[in-house]
Design an enzyme around this catalytic site. Structure first.
Site, mmCIF file in Angstrom:
data_model
loop_
_atom_site.group_PDB
_atom_site.id
_atom_site.type_symbol
_atom_site.label_atom_id
_atom_site.label_comp_id
_atom_site.label_asym_id
_atom_site.label_seq_id
_atom_site.Cartn_x
_atom_site.Cartn_y
_atom_site.Cartn_z
ATOM 1 N N GLN A 1 20.446 8.309 41.824
ATOM 2 C CA GLN A 1 19.378 8.501 42.806
ATOM 3 C C GLN A 1 18.148 9.116 42.129
ATOM 4 O O GLN A 1 18.262 9.812 41.121
ATOM 5 C CB GLN A 1 19.872 9.404 43.946
ATOM 6 C CG GLN A 1 21.233 8.994 44.481
ATOM 7 C CD GLN A 1 21.195 8.437 45.894
ATOM 8 O OE1 GLN A 1 20.153 8.214 46.482
ATOM 9 N NE2 GLN A 1 22.371 8.210 46.437
ATOM 10 N N HIS B 1 35.107 3.111 38.850
ATOM 11 C CA HIS B 1 34.639 4.404 39.357
ATOM 12 C C HIS B 1 35.760 5.449 39.352
ATOM 13 O O HIS B 1 35.502 6.632 39.125
ATOM 14 C CB HIS B 1 34.098 4.263 40.779
ATOM 15 C CG HIS B 1 32.694 3.747 40.852
ATOM 16 N ND1 HIS B 1 32.387 2.420 40.701
ATOM 17 C CD2 HIS B 1 31.521 4.388 41.061
ATOM 18 C CE1 HIS B 1 31.077 2.259 40.814
ATOM 19 N NE2 HIS B 1 30.529 3.443 41.021
ATOM 20 N N ALA C 1 29.836 11.913 41.613
ATOM 21 C CA ALA C 1 28.688 12.746 42.008
ATOM 22 C C ALA C 1 29.127 13.949 42.837
ATOM 23 O O ALA C 1 28.531 14.273 43.866
ATOM 24 C CB ALA C 1 27.651 11.913 42.765
ATOM 25 N N HIS D 1 32.136 8.788 48.349
ATOM 26 C CA HIS D 1 32.756 8.246 47.122
ATOM 27 C C HIS D 1 33.463 9.315 46.262
ATOM 28 O O HIS D 1 32.925 9.832 45.297
ATOM 29 C CB HIS D 1 31.797 7.398 46.288
ATOM 30 C CG HIS D 1 30.403 7.899 46.080
ATOM 31 N ND1 HIS D 1 30.092 9.151 45.625
ATOM 32 C CD2 HIS D 1 29.209 7.257 46.244
ATOM 33 C CE1 HIS D 1 28.791 9.277 45.512
ATOM 34 N NE2 HIS D 1 28.231 8.150 45.889
ATOM 35 N N ARG E 1 41.868 25.953 38.734
ATOM 36 C CA ARG E 1 41.302 27.213 39.226
ATOM 37 C C ARG E 1 40.008 26.997 40.012
ATOM 38 O O ARG E 1 39.566 27.886 40.739
ATOM 39 C CB ARG E 1 41.045 28.170 38.052
ATOM 40 C CG ARG E 1 42.324 28.833 37.537
ATOM 41 C CD ARG E 1 42.029 29.926 36.522
ATOM 42 N NE ARG E 1 41.473 29.393 35.276
ATOM 43 C CZ ARG E 1 42.211 28.919 34.273
ATOM 44 N NH1 ARG E 1 43.537 28.910 34.369
ATOM 45 N NH2 ARG E 1 41.649 28.464 33.181
ATOM 46 N N ALA F 1 25.805 3.323 38.391
ATOM 47 C CA ALA F 1 24.815 3.035 39.442
ATOM 48 C C ALA F 1 25.392 2.056 40.454
ATOM 49 O O ALA F 1 25.056 0.873 40.471
ATOM 50 C CB ALA F 1 23.538 2.472 38.817
ATOM 51 N N ASP G 1 30.190 0.495 47.953
ATOM 52 C CA ASP G 1 29.010 1.084 47.314
ATOM 53 C C ASP G 1 28.276 0.001 46.519
ATOM 54 O O ASP G 1 27.687 0.250 45.464
ATOM 55 C CB ASP G 1 29.395 2.257 46.412
ATOM 56 C CG ASP G 1 28.205 3.143 46.048
ATOM 57 O OD1 ASP G 1 27.166 3.079 46.738
ATOM 58 O OD2 ASP G 1 28.303 3.908 45.057
ATOM 59 N N GLU H 1 22.394 7.620 52.682
ATOM 60 C CA GLU H 1 22.948 8.361 51.534
ATOM 61 C C GLU H 1 21.759 8.937 50.760
ATOM 62 O O GLU H 1 21.244 8.325 49.839
ATOM 63 C CB GLU H 1 23.784 7.441 50.640
ATOM 64 C CG GLU H 1 24.507 8.219 49.548
ATOM 65 C CD GLU H 1 25.015 7.336 48.415
ATOM 66 O OE1 GLU H 1 25.845 7.828 47.653
ATOM 67 O OE2 GLU H 1 24.577 6.183 48.293
ATOM 68 N N HIS I 1 27.072 13.821 46.640
ATOM 69 C CA HIS I 1 26.021 14.125 45.661
ATOM 70 C C HIS I 1 25.782 15.636 45.665
ATOM 71 O O HIS I 1 24.676 16.112 45.883
ATOM 72 C CB HIS I 1 24.758 13.320 45.960
ATOM 73 C CG HIS I 1 24.901 11.880 45.605
ATOM 74 N ND1 HIS I 1 24.684 11.392 44.333
ATOM 75 C CD2 HIS I 1 25.288 10.812 46.350
ATOM 76 C CE1 HIS I 1 24.917 10.082 44.317
ATOM 77 N NE2 HIS I 1 25.285 9.708 45.521
#
Length: 379
Positions: free
Chosen positions: A142, A248, A218, A214, A225, A304, A270, A130, A193
């Site tokens: 990250q 999350h 991210a 996930h 729209r 995190a 995760d 990842e 991400h």
């Protein structure tokens, strides 16, 4: 020959009672309990579920260890720890650290993979990379200084151990890298991400990406729209990861996500090194993290990772959806196994597959974990 009797047996499309599960290293099949051979070694699991071993394709750490540390003892400790949560197969997951650290982590897992088939821990199916091929604007927890442009050749060089990698498709060279990787290897590419638009995400899927990292986290969100990556993930026929810790992603969305994704829903943890540990200060990719309850945060409040256990993700989905339990279990076993190309041998109770099994109580707490027909953990 061995068998488990008395249990409710969770199959891919139903839950069966009144049968015994017969196995050795592989699953042999189901028989009527009165047909259990006299010579069989019998486990009486009355009042329990028997389910396939769980498969976690996205887990960074556990018990104060992290895959990105590249330390063999740490990987062993993780493998033993997650087995207590019902996980029998996992992908230690690296993140955006230096390339030297990532390569050390790959080498460590590579050296341990064969041993992991018989040790007292979950099987190392490979590595989930990842990062570092992500968009800085959606880096989450990250480290920006280690982000790189997508490098298909590097992935292909390590295709023996990398099973899954995350790429932000909209960054320079993203689409070309996705196409090169997926045309020349069995490595699965996940979109994550990323600041991609809906159209850019759909283009990534057309180039060969088969997964989304996930969901909701991210990535560009869902707007009527501008549907973003979330809209693309929910509408396209791609595997979609979900961290079902209720932090999350709001639990109220679980039924909608399940309805949209069906057998492409992949429950992940995760989890970070703080998993299985008390509240306090830890680290993730060289950054301080602070854990309180189910929340893992950087100093600036950025989420995190998690401290989620995969059997708890099953419990949460069971509590907040009306899905049948077998579908929820699929999302933590068969679907992730299929997502990384292991569905022919892992992820469900079907004749001929590996006898990777769990026995749980009615609350889905783990009582026994069986791998290749051998009890490797007992509560």
């Amino acid at each position: 020959m061995k068998c488990i009797k008395g249990a409710s047996i969770i199959l891919p499309r139903e839950i069966v009672t009144g049968k015994a599960l017969v196995y050795d290293e592989k699953i042999i099949g189901l028989v009527a309990e009165k047909e259990i051979p006299d010579s069989a070694e019998v486990i009486d699991a009355t009042g329990c579920f028997v389910a396939p071993g769980l498969v976690d394709v996205h887990i960074h750490g556990y018990l104060n260890e992290d895959a990105s540390d590249g330390v063999a003892e740490g990987i062993r400790k993780m493998a033993e720890g997650v087995m207590k949560n019902g996980v029998t197969t996992f992908l230690p997951t690296t993140m955006t650290v230096s390339m030297a650290e990532i390569e050390q982590a790959l080498d460590t897992v590579r050296a341990l993979q064969e041993e992991s088939k018989s040790w007292r821990g979950a099987y190392l199916a490979g590595v989930n990379a990842e990062g570092p091929f992500i968009n800085e604007s959606k880096k989450g927890a990250q480290a920006a200084e280690h982000i790189k442009a997508p490098d298909a050749d590097w992935i292909l060089k390590n295709q023996d151990i990398i099973k899954l990698c995350t790429i932000a498709p909209e960054v320079e060279g993203g689409y070309e890298a996705i196409e090169k990787i997926t045309k020349n290897s069995n490595v699965r590419v996940s979109v994550g991400h990323t600041d991609a638009t809906f159209e850019e995400a759909m283009q990534a899927f057309a180039c060969g990406a088969t997964q989304v990292t996930h969901l909701f986290n991210a990535q560009t969100g869902l707007h009527h729209r501008k549907p973003g990556v979330v809209g693309a993930a929910l509408s396209a026929d791609v595997y979609t990861e979900l961290i079902a810790d209720t932090f999350h992603v709001n639990k109220g969305l679980f039924p909608l996500i399940a309805k949209c994704k069906g057998d492409k829903l992949v429950l992940i943890t995760d989890c970070t090194r703080a998993g299985g540990m008390p509240d306090g200060e830890y680290s993730l990719g060289g950054q301080k993290t602070f854990v309180k309850g189910i929340q893992c945060l950087l100093e600036d409040g950025t989420i995190a990772g998690s401290v989620l256990r995969l059997n708890d993700a099953v419990k949460n989905f069971r509590a907040y959806t009306d899905l049948p339990l077998y579908e929820i279990v699929n999302a933590a076993s068969l679907n992730p196994a299929n997502a990384i190309g292991l569905g022919e041998t892992k992820g469900s109770i079907e004749a001929g597959k590996d006898a990777d099994l769990i026995i749980t109580d009615m609350n889905f707490d783990i009582k026994k974990t069986i791998m290749q027909g051998e009890i490797r953990y007992e509560a």
